[in-house]
Every structure is written in structure tokens, then in C-alpha cells.
Design an enzyme around this catalytic site. Structure first.
Site, mmCIF file in Angstrom:
data_model
loop_
_atom_site.group_PDB
_atom_site.id
_atom_site.type_symbol
_atom_site.label_atom_id
_atom_site.label_comp_id
_atom_site.label_asym_id
_atom_site.label_seq_id
_atom_site.Cartn_x
_atom_site.Cartn_y
_atom_site.Cartn_z
ATOM 1 N N ASN A 1 -2.125 0.264 6.776
ATOM 2 C CA ASN A 1 -1.579 -0.978 7.337
ATOM 3 C C ASN A 1 -0.710 -1.765 6.355
ATOM 4 O OD1 ASN A 1 -3.678 -1.768 5.739
ATOM 5 N ND2 ASN A 1 -4.767 -2.942 7.302
ATOM 6 N N TYR B 1 -12.565 -1.492 -3.667
ATOM 7 C CA TYR B 1 -13.083 -1.651 -2.314
ATOM 8 C C TYR B 1 -14.605 -1.490 -2.250
ATOM 9 C CZ TYR B 1 -8.464 -1.890 -0.102
ATOM 10 O OH TYR B 1 -7.212 -2.286 0.315
ATOM 11 N N ARG C 1 -2.397 -14.317 4.202
ATOM 12 C CA ARG C 1 -3.001 -13.623 5.345
ATOM 13 C C ARG C 1 -2.195 -13.904 6.615
ATOM 14 N NH1 ARG C 1 -7.727 -10.378 4.314
ATOM 15 N NH2 ARG C 1 -7.518 -10.015 6.531
ATOM 16 N N ARG D 1 2.515 -6.674 8.781
ATOM 17 C CA ARG D 1 1.826 -5.530 9.400
ATOM 18 C C ARG D 1 2.433 -5.168 10.751
ATOM 19 N NH1 ARG D 1 -4.238 -7.224 7.343
ATOM 20 N NH2 ARG D 1 -4.386 -5.757 5.587
ATOM 21 N N LYS E 1 0.815 -1.218 0.000
ATOM 22 C CA LYS E 1 0.000 0.000 0.000
ATOM 23 C C LYS E 1 0.855 1.277 0.000
ATOM 24 C CE LYS E 1 -4.053 -2.077 2.289
ATOM 25 N NZ LYS E 1 -5.025 -1.937 3.422
ATOM 26 N N PHE F 1 -15.259 3.875 7.254
ATOM 27 C CA PHE F 1 -13.870 4.136 6.837
ATOM 28 C C PHE F 1 -13.691 4.165 5.324
ATOM 29 C CE2 PHE F 1 -14.271 -0.444 7.704
ATOM 30 C CZ PHE F 1 -13.779 -1.000 6.539
ATOM 31 N N GLU G 1 -10.007 -10.086 -7.651
ATOM 32 C CA GLU G 1 -9.066 -8.984 -7.413
ATOM 33 C C GLU G 1 -7.881 -9.039 -8.383
ATOM 34 O OE1 GLU G 1 -10.245 -8.540 -2.680
ATOM 35 O OE2 GLU G 1 -8.225 -9.195 -3.200
ATOM 36 N N HIS H 1 -2.300 -5.375 1.539
ATOM 37 C CA HIS H 1 -3.622 -5.977 1.358
ATOM 38 C C HIS H 1 -3.455 -7.455 1.090
ATOM 39 C CE1 HIS H 1 -7.665 -6.756 -0.267
ATOM 40 N NE2 HIS H 1 -7.055 -7.432 -1.229
ATOM 41 N N THR I 1 -5.473 -7.201 10.629
ATOM 42 C CA THR I 1 -5.763 -5.912 9.993
ATOM 43 C C THR I 1 -5.164 -4.752 10.794
ATOM 44 O OG1 THR I 1 -7.845 -6.857 9.181
ATOM 45 C CG2 THR I 1 -7.634 -4.460 9.101
HETATM 46 P P1 IDP Z 1 -8.163 -6.592 5.646
HETATM 47 O O1 IDP Z 1 -7.356 -5.632 4.785
HETATM 48 O O2 IDP Z 1 -7.340 -7.170 6.757
HETATM 49 O O3 IDP Z 1 -8.861 -7.638 4.830
HETATM 50 P P2 IDP Z 1 -10.752 -5.265 5.895
HETATM 51 O O4 IDP Z 1 -11.670 -5.375 7.057
HETATM 52 O O5 IDP Z 1 -11.132 -5.979 4.640
HETATM 53 O O6 IDP Z 1 -9.293 -5.722 6.375
HETATM 54 O O7 IDP Z 1 -10.574 -3.709 5.599
HETATM 55 C C1 IDP Z 1 -9.970 -3.277 4.398
HETATM 56 C C2 IDP Z 1 -9.000 -2.156 4.733
HETATM 57 O O8 IDP Z 1 -9.738 -1.033 5.189
HETATM 58 C C3 IDP Z 1 -8.019 -2.457 5.857
HETATM 59 O O9 IDP Z 1 -6.884 -3.161 5.421
HETATM 60 C C4 IDP Z 1 -7.667 -1.057 6.328
HETATM 61 O O10 IDP Z 1 -6.731 -0.427 5.439
HETATM 62 C C5 IDP Z 1 -8.994 -0.336 6.185
HETATM 63 N N1 IDP Z 1 -9.781 -0.361 7.436
HETATM 64 C C6 IDP Z 1 -10.471 -1.400 7.953
HETATM 65 N N2 IDP Z 1 -11.103 -1.052 9.097
HETATM 66 C C7 IDP Z 1 -10.810 0.251 9.292
HETATM 67 C C8 IDP Z 1 -11.163 1.198 10.317
HETATM 68 O O11 IDP Z 1 -11.905 0.886 11.271
HETATM 69 N N3 IDP Z 1 -10.652 2.461 10.194
HETATM 70 C C9 IDP Z 1 -9.854 2.835 9.132
HETATM 71 N N4 IDP Z 1 -9.505 1.971 8.162
HETATM 72 C C10 IDP Z 1 -9.956 0.698 8.230
HETATM 73 MG MG MG Z 2 -10.367 -7.491 3.449
#
Ligand code: IDP
Ligand code: MG
Length: 141
Positions: A113, A50, A86, A103, A10, A58, A127, A116, A92
Site C-alpha cells: 500500500n 513491525y 495519516r 494510497r 514502501k 499478515f 520509529e 507507512h 490502510t
Molecule cells: P497502517 O499501515 O495503515 O498503519 P496497520 O494495520 O498498522 O496499517 O498494518 C501495517 C501494514 O501491514 C499495512 O500498511 C499493510 O502493508 C499490512 N497489512 C495490514 N493488514 C493487512 C492484511 O490484512 N493483509 C495483508 N497486509 C496487511
Molecule cells: Mg500501523
């Protein structure tokens, strides 16, 4: 097809100078890189990628961040690639990520973070297809 996953290094990780170290983690974890490109997503691309998160609090922040600078998109191959990647990236929220995960070592916040990873085989295929044509994926080492 169950052996492929999709990854993004990212914009925060690229900006912070971690691109090379994260590619090294990918290689050390024995993923085969089928395809990789350095891109800057448009806001529209980030919103499309997304779309599953549209409506979440978010979503605005996420799509702004993902289109804020260069990132690297990658198609990866390995046995049980989705779960393996993963595990390599960690939770996350970097605060919850296990020691030694990408991460944990390279991310600074829940939003920014570092990487992805796809969450299922069908999503991985979708994707990969969002950013790559099949002819861009090179199976031979
Ligand atoms: P993942 O990337 O671990 O699969 P997801 O829940 O699919 O997590 O969320 C996608 C992305 O959205 C996360 O990697 C992060 O960059 C962002 N994200 C998720 N939850 C939050 C939040 O509560 N605040 C801000 N950004 C968030
Ligand atoms: Mg995800």
C-alpha cells in the site's frame, strides 16, 4: 516532539516508479523533511520494525514484502504531524482510501500500500529512532 512523524515509501512504490511523485506530495503538503534515506531493509529489520504485528496472519507476508527491495524512510515535521500524515496517505486499504490520498493514487493492494505512517506520537518517536540518530535529523530548512 508531537510535531514529528515517521514515513516509509514502501518497496512497491519505489518499484513502480512513484518515489518522486510521493516525495512531491510530502512537499506539497508542507511537511519539512528532517531526514530521508534510501535503504533496503533486512528481514530482521522489517521483523523488528513491525514487531507490534508479530503473530498476525499478515506478518510473514508484510516482513517479506518490506525487505523485498529498496524503500525510503523519512522523518517528517509539521504541526500535528502524525494526524496530518495519516490524512495525506489515506486508509490502510487503498480501496477505502479517500480521493487525492497517496494510497488511493499509488497503492494497489492492502498489503502493498505504497506508504507507512506512524499511528501515535510515541510510536513516531520510536520509529524515527529505529532508523535515524538525532544527529541525522536536520531541523533548519
Ligand atoms: P497502517 O499501515 O495503515 O498503519 P496497520 O494495520 O498498522 O496499517 O498494518 C501495517 C501494514 O501491514 C499495512 O500498511 C499493510 O502493508 C499490512 N497489512 C495490514 N493488514 C493487512 C492484511 O490484512 N493483509 C495483508 N497486509 C496487511
Ligand atoms: Mg500501523
Amino acid at each position: 516532539m508531537s510535531n514529528r512523524t515517521f514515513a516509509i515509501i514502501k518497496p512497491d512504490a519505489v518499484r513502480n516508479g512513484y518515489l518522486g511523485q510521493i516525495i512531491d506530495r510530502i512537499i506539497q503538503a508542507e511537511f519539512v523533511i528532517l531526514g530521508a534515506k534510501l535503504i533496503r531493509m533486512t528481514r530482521e529489520q522489517a521483523e523488528g520494525f513491525y514487531a507490534i504485528h508479530r503473530g498476525k496472519p499478515f506478518y510473514e507476508e508484510l516482513t517479506r514484502f518490506m525487505s523485498s527491495g529498496k524503500c525510503m524512510v523519512l522523518a517528517l515535521e509539521k504541526e500535528n504531524a502524525v494526524a496530518a500524515w495519516r490524512k495525506t496517505i489515506g486508509a490502510t486499504n487503498p480501496a477505502d482510501a479517500a480521493p487525492g490520498t497517496i494510497r488511493k493514487d499509488f497503492a494497489s493492494s492492502l498489503g502493498e500500500n505504497a506508504v507507512h505512517g506512524s499511528d501515535s506520537d510515541p510510536n513516531a518517536e520510536q520509529e524515527i529512532a529505529f532508523f535515524f540518530s538525532e544527529s541525522e535529523l536536520i531541523a533548519a530548512k
